[in-house]
Design a protein around this motif. Sequence first.
Motif, short mmCIF file in Angstrom:
data_model
loop_
_atom_site.label_atom_id
_atom_site.label_comp_id
_atom_site.label_asym_id
_atom_site.label_seq_id
_atom_site.Cartn_x
_atom_site.Cartn_y
_atom_site.Cartn_z
N THR A 58 0.82 -1.22 0.00
CA THR A 58 0.00 0.00 0.00
C THR A 58 0.85 1.26 0.00
OG1 THR A 58 -1.82 -1.13 1.13
CG2 THR A 58 -1.80 1.27 1.22
N GLY A 265 -5.24 -4.45 0.06
CA GLY A 265 -4.71 -3.12 0.32
C GLY A 265 -5.61 -2.03 -0.23
N THR A 269 -8.11 0.69 2.02
CA THR A 269 -7.71 2.10 2.03
C THR A 269 -8.64 3.01 1.22
OG1 THR A 269 -6.19 1.70 0.18
CG2 THR A 269 -5.27 1.61 2.39
#
Length: 515
Positions: A58, A265, A269
């Motif tokens: 990430t 990831g 996010t």
Amino acid sequence: MEIRNMKPSIYILCLGLVFASCDKGFEEMNINPNASKDVIPEYLFTDAQLTTVNTNYTGGAYLTIGQSMQHFATYKEVPAAGDKYFNYSYSTGNWGAFTAPVIQIGQVIGKVADDPNAINKLAAARIWKVYLFHRLTDLYGDIPYFNAANALASNNFTPVYDSQADIYNDLFKELDEAIASFDPAKATFGNSDLMFAGDITKWKKFAYSLMLRLGMRLTKVNASLAEQMVKKAIAGGVIVNDTDLASIVYINGTQTATRNFIASGMMSTDYGSPGGDNVEGGKFAKTLIDYLKTTGDPRLNVVSIVWMPTGSNSYVADTTTALQLGMQNAKYNSLPAEFNTFSEPNPATVLRYDTPLVVIGPAEMNLLLAEAAVRGWYSDASAADSYNAAVRSAMKQWSLFGSAGVISDAKVNKYLVTNPYVSGSDEQQIEQIQTQKWVSMMFEDEYEIYASWRRTGYPKLTPTNYPGNLTGGKIPTRFVIPDSELLYNQENFVTARDRQTGNNSFSSTVWWDVD
């Protein structure tokens, strides 16, 4: 009085006797019965494969490289390592590999090195070590290498930083020796090997493919060695067919570790919840979406969607070409009113937890063969033939992501007719090859795209120059080594820093990046 004054001494003496008696057998008691006392190479090799590919995805691959290479954009400042060239700390996370896979693969090698019956395990581990360290040195330049994994074995917690040139020479040596040492009569890692289940033939192709990748890295800094290693790799045989593809399979299980870490990831996010804001303020970049639309690339409808409202708090993921719209890098510093109209990854393909990770595939190798042909280092096929084979492989590869990823032969053929291989100068051909790599390997291997861009300058990307950025409006060209090295390994770090560019910043460069 005397008796009262003696009491504290008696208490202390008694306490000491108690502790002394408790200490007997304490070391034996203080052992975790569920922990192994010995290195289990099969287990550690599996873990090393997993931790190598997913370290800091990430922060490093998505937020730093993905934005720098203008696959993604964000309106926020904190996560804008690659969008606005802010917050270098996102790039330091890859240094964490030194506390996980570097130690793990070092322990595997140490355990099997003296066992003649484990020669195939040693060979695979050495090849994986090359894969691990080439990524690290390509991100950071000079790094600890020869003594990097000795912290546990010899208590060396301040390893010397080795020059990238020396590291590369040893990486080639490791590949050469590992390939030559394989013995079909000996045991392999079997199912502990997540890529090939111990298939020696495929490991050799993987090693030669790494050699081709690394050899091409040196075109501007050591052309003679580059040519030598590229030709050796091609002669040995690289991954050019889908059947030899190096990949790691993930499943959509209850354990996060079993899921594809790229999808995990992105889902954790930014993506997966239509409407409103998201954590890192991310969307697909205008540069990417515009390019895919302009070239009529059918991958656009596989990777990109826009959430279209269908009612109260109800949305549908729409892949219609005309609706796809990328967000311009570094344009916004607050939530834009049109945020929900920008494209983002397709939940039916890119964001699936059960999709494989392509570690090295035929698309990349065929593109490298095309470049080798342009340079006169490969004559078995024309640059155009290798390029076309790469495009076909790259498009067909999306079928690994399920039915929503299937691209028909008709669409592939139409794309190649509409976007034919150029017959111009060598530089024009290399530009087309590298630009195709930027598309063909998007999301799966941002690290390799980043390395190719730094080496060749392609694709041509317009840098952003957001106020207060850390590079003076230059796309970051190197990851930043964490400040902790100044505390724990200062002398060696400073020596390496001064030997390279005299600074540890986004705008410094690695050895082979000479432009």
